[in-house]
Design a protein around this motif. Sequence first.
Motif, PDB file in Angstrom:
ATOM      1  N   ASN B 320      14.787 -23.197  47.255  1.00 19.67           N
ATOM      2  CA  ASN B 320      15.628 -23.675  46.154  1.00 19.67           C
ATOM      3  C   ASN B 320      14.786 -24.304  45.047  1.00 19.67           C
ATOM      4  N   ALA B 322      12.568 -23.723  41.509  1.00 19.31           N
ATOM      5  CA  ALA B 322      12.232 -22.836  40.392  1.00 19.31           C
ATOM      6  C   ALA B 322      10.714 -22.729  40.299  1.00 19.31           C
ATOM      7  N   LEU B 324       7.705 -23.186  38.608  1.00 18.61           N
ATOM      8  CA  LEU B 324       7.237 -23.990  37.471  1.00 18.61           C
ATOM      9  C   LEU B 324       5.841 -24.495  37.788  1.00 18.61           C
ATOM     10  N   PRO B 325       5.109 -24.938  36.773  1.00 18.33           N
ATOM     11  CA  PRO B 325       3.732 -25.364  37.036  1.00 18.33           C
ATOM     12  C   PRO B 325       3.678 -26.675  37.804  1.00 18.33           C
ATOM     13  N   PRO B 327       1.800 -30.308  38.452  1.00 19.52           N
ATOM     14  CA  PRO B 327       1.154 -31.229  37.508  1.00 19.52           C
ATOM     15  C   PRO B 327      -0.320 -30.861  37.341  1.00 19.52           C
ATOM     16  N   GLY B 341       0.777 -17.895  34.862  1.00 21.24           N
ATOM     17  CA  GLY B 341       1.449 -18.929  34.098  1.00 21.24           C
ATOM     18  C   GLY B 341       2.586 -18.420  33.241  1.00 21.24           C
ATOM     19  N   LYS B 342       2.423 -17.249  32.666  1.00 18.60           N
ATOM     20  CA  LYS B 342       3.451 -16.823  31.718  1.00 18.60           C
ATOM     21  C   LYS B 342       4.739 -16.346  32.384  1.00 18.60           C
ATOM     22  N   PHE B 343       4.755 -16.333  33.706  1.00 21.96           N
ATOM     23  CA  PHE B 343       5.985 -15.962  34.414  1.00 21.96           C
ATOM     24  C   PHE B 343       6.777 -17.173  34.888  1.00 21.96           C
ATOM     25  N   MET B 344       6.344 -18.371  34.461  1.00 28.54           N
ATOM     26  CA  MET B 344       6.966 -19.592  34.976  1.00 28.54           C
ATOM     27  C   MET B 344       8.267 -19.929  34.263  1.00 28.54           C
ATOM     28  N   ILE B 345       9.220 -19.043  34.394  1.00 30.76           N
ATOM     29  CA  ILE B 345      10.570 -19.261  33.848  1.00 30.76           C
ATOM     30  C   ILE B 345      11.515 -18.276  34.513  1.00 30.76           C
ATOM     31  N   ASN B 346      12.710 -18.711  34.824  1.00 29.80           N
ATOM     32  CA  ASN B 346      13.787 -17.831  35.293  1.00 29.80           C
ATOM     33  C   ASN B 346      13.530 -17.213  36.663  1.00 29.80           C
ATOM     34  N   MET B 348      12.621 -17.842  40.983  1.00 26.63           N
ATOM     35  CA  MET B 348      12.680 -18.793  42.089  1.00 26.63           C
ATOM     36  C   MET B 348      11.505 -18.513  43.030  1.00 26.63           C
TER      37      MET B 348
END
Lengths: 385, 385, 385, 385
Positions: B320, B322, B324-325, B327, B341-346, B348
Motif C-alpha cells: 500500500n 506509492a 516515491l523517492p 529521503p 526516478g522519472k517513474f516516481m508517480i502514479n 504502487m
Amino acid sequence: MAHMPVAKEFEHTRQFTESLCSPLSIEDYQPQLVDYASPPKWHLAHTTWFFEEMILKKFAAGYSEYDPEFGYLFNSYYNQVGERIARSARGDITKPDVDEVYLYRKHVDKHMNDVLENAPTEEVIQLAILGINHEQQHQELLLTDLKYTLGHNPLFPVYDKSVNLVNDLNSEQGLLNIDEGLYDIGYDGTGFHFDNECERHKVYLNAYSLEKNLVTNGDYIEFIEDNGYNKFEHWLDDGWHWMQQNNIQSPLYWHKVDGQWHHYTFSGLIPVATDAILAHVSYYEAFAFASWKGKRLPTEFEWEVASDQLPWGKRWEWTNSAYLPYPGFKISKGAVGEYNGKFMINQMVLRGASTATAKGQSRKSYRNFFHPHLQWQYSGIRLAQ
Amino acid sequence: MAHMPVAKEFEHTRQFTESLCSPLSIEDYQPQLVDYASPPKWHLAHTTWFFEEMILKKFAAGYSEYDPEFGYLFNSYYNQVGERIARSARGDITKPDVDEVYLYRKHVDKHMNDVLENAPTEEVIQLAILGINHEQQHQELLLTDLKYTLGHNPLFPVYDKSVNLVNDLNSEQGLLNIDEGLYDIGYDGTGFHFDNECERHKVYLNAYSLEKNLVTNGDYIEFIEDNGYNKFEHWLDDGWHWMQQNNIQSPLYWHKVDGQWHHYTFSGLIPVATDAILAHVSYYEAFAFASWKGKRLPTEFEWEVASDQLPWGKRWEWTNSAYLPYPGFKISKGAVGEYNGKFMINQMVLRGASTATAKGQSRKSYRNFFHPHLQWQYSGIRLAQ
Amino acid sequence: MAHMPVAKEFEHTRQFTESLCSPLSIEDYQPQLVDYASPPKWHLAHTTWFFEEMILKKFAAGYSEYDPEFGYLFNSYYNQVGERIARSARGDITKPDVDEVYLYRKHVDKHMNDVLENAPTEEVIQLAILGINHEQQHQELLLTDLKYTLGHNPLFPVYDKSVNLVNDLNSEQGLLNIDEGLYDIGYDGTGFHFDNECERHKVYLNAYSLEKNLVTNGDYIEFIEDNGYNKFEHWLDDGWHWMQQNNIQSPLYWHKVDGQWHHYTFSGLIPVATDAILAHVSYYEAFAFASWKGKRLPTEFEWEVASDQLPWGKRWEWTNSAYLPYPGFKISKGAVGEYNGKFMINQMVLRGASTATAKGQSRKSYRNFFHPHLQWQYSGIRLAQ
Amino acid sequence: MAHMPVAKEFEHTRQFTESLCSPLSIEDYQPQLVDYASPPKWHLAHTTWFFEEMILKKFAAGYSEYDPEFGYLFNSYYNQVGERIARSARGDITKPDVDEVYLYRKHVDKHMNDVLENAPTEEVIQLAILGINHEQQHQELLLTDLKYTLGHNPLFPVYDKSVNLVNDLNSEQGLLNIDEGLYDIGYDGTGFHFDNECERHKVYLNAYSLEKNLVTNGDYIEFIEDNGYNKFEHWLDDGWHWMQQNNIQSPLYWHKVDGQWHHYTFSGLIPVATDAILAHVSYYEAFAFASWKGKRLPTEFEWEVASDQLPWGKRWEWTNSAYLPYPGFKISKGAVGEYNGKFMINQMVLRGASTATAKGQSRKSYRNFFHPHLQWQYSGIRLAQ
C-alpha cells in the motif's frame, strides 16, 4: 445550548454559498466543460441533497422528500444510496431549473432549521457539522469550477470586478530549517476534522529546510523562458507525456498577448503580476519546476511539522506525498464512509489553503488531494531541500 | 582479478536471456499486444543496445556502432540519447529480423568481452553491472510479456511443457507480529543495488502483523463467489471504474470452462489449483480483496522490516505504498539517471520477487513498481492488519 | 413593390423562430449534449449573424457590427469568414447571455428592415431570401436539437403540452406503380431553391413501386420482437458495428416501461401509438428493416418522380441515395458557396419533410442529408420494391 | 473437360499467392499495423479457409477439417459461419506459425485438386471460381498491406529490388469527349463477375469529357506547393477535418528529404519521379485536387462508358460515385451473400485497376470501393469536366 452554534453555522454556510452565486446569470449556472468541474446549479443542489439524504430522511420525523428524482440527479458518488447520472452529464440537465433548485434549498433549510433548533441528538449534530464542512468544500469547488467555465469563454467575462483572488504577495522570504527527529502528525484537537486526518501518529524526518515564500509568477516565467517545458530531464515520465499530448506550455488561464503574459481572473483577462504568488499549475509542473531549481517539493509531513512557523493560506501547495491512509485509518460505515477513503489512489496531497478556501477548511492537518495533471485549483509551489 | 566475475556474470546473463527464447518460433518474437508488453525481439535488442550505448560507444576504443539506426529502434525511454519510435510500435518493426538481432548480440558480446577482459576501469565495471541487472529485469519482462501474447491466443499455445511457473504453495501459515518502533529502511550493504533503494533512512512503524502465507487461488475464488467484484464498498473509486470499463471479473488469464476456473500458464490452459498462490491481480483487486477480508495491504516499510522472518519470493506482493523517492534520493547525471526516478508517480510498490524473477533481482530492499491497474506481472497479495 | 414580400417574410420568419422558444426557461437555451445538436441560444444568434455577415456588413451603408466577437462565436462552418469556436463547445459559452442574444436579434432586425424597405438591389433580395430559408432550416434543427436535450433528461420534461409532433397517421395504403422510363429530376420553377437541387437533369429508372404508407411504430415493433436488431443478415456492416458499439436496440427516445414501449415526445414520455408513423431511426435501421421486410428503400430519384402521387410530409424519409452533386452542379463563389457542396460525402439523402419542417422547406425537389447513423431527426421509412 | 481450366486456374492462383511471399522473412508475415491492413500470414490462411469452408466441408465427401479452430482465426467477416477474432487482432496470433499455414494450404490444395479433377458439379465449379477470384483480390491486398508495414518501418526495407510498382507513365494525353445519351452499365458477358456488377441497366449521361492521362506526381506537387492542403475552399468538410486531425500534408509514403520529395516503394525510399502517375491519395485528396484544378472527378458511369477508349490499369481511379447497389441487385443466400452487398455504405467507388491488381480482377465493369479517407491502395486521379 450546545447545538445553537451549529444552527447558526448552518445558516451562515448556506447563505454564503448563495452569495457566491449572486453575480451569476442563469446561463452561468448550467454548463459543465469537463467532468471534474461541476455546474453551480449542481453544487447548490448537491450540497442540499446531502443534508436531506444524511439527516432529514433519517432523523426528521414525517419528513417528505422534496422530489424523489433529485437523489438520482444530485448524488455525486455515493454508491450506497443508489444510481446516479454520469458525472460528465451534469451540465445536460436543464430541469429542474435554477429557481427550483433555490426552492429546494429553502425547503431543506427550513426542515434542517427545525431539526437543529429542537434538541438534536449528538449524531445529528455531528452529521450537520459534516454537511456544513462538505458544503464549505463545495464553495471552493464552485468558485474554481466557475472560473473554468468563464475562463474558457473567448470573451473572458468578469465574474465580479471587486473580487481579486490572484494578487497575493509573499509576506516573508528565506529558509526555515527543521531538525531531524520524530514528530507527531495528524489532527490533534477536539473540533471537526475529516477521517483522513487521523490517526495521529509518529513520523521520523531527516533534517530539511523549506522556503518561507511560495514560488511567484515571475519565478515561473523564468522557468518558461529557460525552455523548462521542453527539458525532459526535469519531468516525470507521465508528466512529460501529459504535457506533450495536451500541448501544455504554461499554467492554466495564461495567455501571451502581444508578447506579455496575461491570465484570466475573476476580474477578467489581466497582465500577470510577476511578484504575485503562482497558481494553477499541475503537480507535474510543480515537480519539473522544483527539479529545474535544483530543489524538490516537501512531503506532507515536512509541511505539517513546519506549518506553525510558515506563512501559508494563499495557495494550495503540492506536496511530494501520495494520498494514502494514515496508520490506523478506518472507513466509517455507510454512505458517509465514502467521503475520503475510496479516493486514496493516484492522487497527490496538497497542503495549506487557497484564497478560494472557506475559513473552516483551513487547518494544518487538512489534506486536500488531486490527480497530478489537474491545474484548475489555485495550486502553487513551495520548495524544499 | 577483480573484474573477472563481471565478465562471467555478463556471459551467463546474456546466455540465459537467449535460453529463455529457445522454445520460441520466429513469429513469437514479433508481436506487441499492448504498449506495456514488448516483443521478445525488442528485449533481446534493447538490452544489447544498453551495453553498446552506455559502455562500448564511450569506453571501447575504436568501437564502431553495429548500426546507427538501432539506437532509434531499440532505445526504450532514454530521452538523453535521442529520439525513439513510439513505445506502442515495437511490434510493427519486422526488420531487422530475429537473425540479425542475434548477430547484433554476438557483435556486442564480443566487444564487451574485450572490454571486460582487459582491465576495465571501475566506472566501466559499475556500468557493466548495471547493464547486467538491467538485462535481468528484462528477462522477467520477456517472460511476462510473452505470456501476455501467448495467453491471448485463443489456441492457448504451450511455451514449454517443462516450465511450470504457477503451482507454488505456501510453506508457512500464521501471523508474524512486529513491535512498534523506529526501523532502518533501504539498501544496507556493498553489492549492486538500484538508486531507488537509497538512502537508507529511519521509519517509525506502529505495531502490526503480517500473514506468513500469501493469498491462494482458493481464497480468491471465495471473493469472486461472494460477488466481491460487485461490492463497491470494498473498491477504490478509480478501481471501480477500471473494473467496470474493462469488464474485469477475475485475475488475468482466468477462464471459466464448464463451470470450473482454468488459467493460462506456460504449460497451456489448466485448471486452477485452489491451494496454489494467487497471481495476476491488479493493485485494485488486491485492495478490494483485502478490504473484503477486513484486513489491509502492508506498506513497503512494514514488508521490509518483516522480510527476514517471512517466506517470500513466490510472487510479487502489492504494497500500500506509492512509489516515491526515499529521503536524500538523487537522480544520477546523464542517461543512467533516467532509470528509476522519472517513474516516481502514479505507481504502487511491489516487494518480494516472483518465479519469473532473475536471482540477482531478489533482495529485501528491492522495489518494483507498476501502475495500479496492471495485472500482467505475477503479482499477488499478502494481508496485514 | 417587388421587395415588400421579402420584408414581410423576413419579419414573419424571425418572429416564428422566437415563438418556438417561448416555452423555454433560460437554462434550456444553454446546453449542447452532442456536437451535431446545437443550443437554442446558438441557433438564435447564428441565424442573426448570417444576415449581419452576408448582408448588413456588405450592403448596409455605415452599419456597425453589433459585436466583432460574435462572428467568432456564432459562425457555424463558414471558413471564408474566419476562425470559429469548436463545434462541440457551443454549450460552454454562457456570455453573451440569452437577453443579449435577443438584443442582437433586435439590432439586426431593425437594420435589415431598413435595408429591405429601401429599394434593395436584387442581389440583396436574393441574399435575404437565402437567409430566410437558412433560418427556416434552423427552426427545424432548433426543435430537433431541443428534443435531444429534453429527451435525455431523466425527468422527461414537457416542452409544450399542446405540441404533439408524433401522432401522424397514414392517410393512404397500397402500392404506387411507376413505369420504366426517362424522367426529369431537380428543381423546376422560378422560386427559391438551394443549389443542390440543380441542375435539372434526366435520370433513367426501371419500373418500380412504392408503398403509399410510411412504416408505422407497430410495423417496427414487429421487427424488434422478431429480434431484427440481432439478425446480421439484414444489416450493413458499418450499421452492425454502430448498433453493437452503441448498444442500439430501438429508435431514439424509445424506452420500455413495464413491458410497454414508450417514447419521449414534446408532451413528455407517452406510450407509443402502434398506428402512428415511425420516426427517429437511423439509415442503418431503415436499411435493416427494409431488408427484413424483403423490400428496399427507394432512391431519391424514384421518390421524386413518384412524389406528386404520394402523401408525404409527415416524416423525413431515408432514401438509398448518397448525397452527391447533380450533373452540372456549381459551388457559388464566397461564403454562401459553403452552404451545401462541401457536405457531399458520407451522407445519405432524405426526402419529404417532417412535422418540424418549416413550410418553406417542403417541396419535392428538396434534398435533406445526414450521416447514416444519426437518429435525432424525425426520420422514417418508406418501402420500395 | 469443362472443369480442367478451373483446376489449372486454381493451381496457378494458389502458387502465385505464395510466390508473392517468397521475398519475405518469417517476421514479415506477422504484424498488423492498422485494422484495415492484414498480415500476409492471415491472407494465406484466410483464402485457404474460404475454399475449405465454402467447398470442402460441404462438397468433399469425408473431408475432415484441418483444424476446427481455424474458422475462428481466419474467417474475415462472414457472420453466417460463426464467431471470429477481432479484425484488429490478426497480428497478435503467433500460432499457428507460418510453416503450419503452408501445411494448411497444402492440405486444402490437395483436397481441392481431388474435387476439381473428379467431375465437380456446376455449383462447385462456380464456387471454386469465386474462391479463385477472392484469392486474387487478396493478392492485391497482400501487397498493399505489406507495403503499409514495410513503409512504416523507419529503415524503409526493400521487398524486392526487381519489383518496381511505381514508375508507370501516361501513354496518352488529351481529352476524350463523350456525347449526351442513354448508356448501358454493368457486366455484359458470360464470364466470372461479382454480384455488384449486376444487373446491367441504363443510365442517362450529359455530355462530358475525360482526360486520357492520369494525374502525375508532378501535377500533385504543384498542388502541394500552391498550399492546396490548406485551401479549405477545395476540400469537403469531412476531408478537411480528416486532413487536419491526422496532419496529412502529402500522399501516403511521401517524405521530404533534403528538400526533395521521396516515397517509399517496394524498392526502398526513392525520389519521386514527377512524370510518373500519382498513387496513394485518399478520395478527399482526389476531390480537393480536382477542385483546385477547376475540374471534377468522373462518376463511375462516365468512367465505364468511356473506358474502351481510355488507357487504364495503372492505378485505381477514385470516382465521384458512392458504392451503392445497381437496380435489381440481389444479395445471394448464405455466406457467399456477405461478399459485397453489406459494404454498400460510406464507401466510394474506384474503377480501373492498379499495378498490384491480379489479371483476373481487371475489367471495365469491376467496382472496387473504399472509405474516402484511405490512402493505402494505389489510388490515383483522373479528371473530368
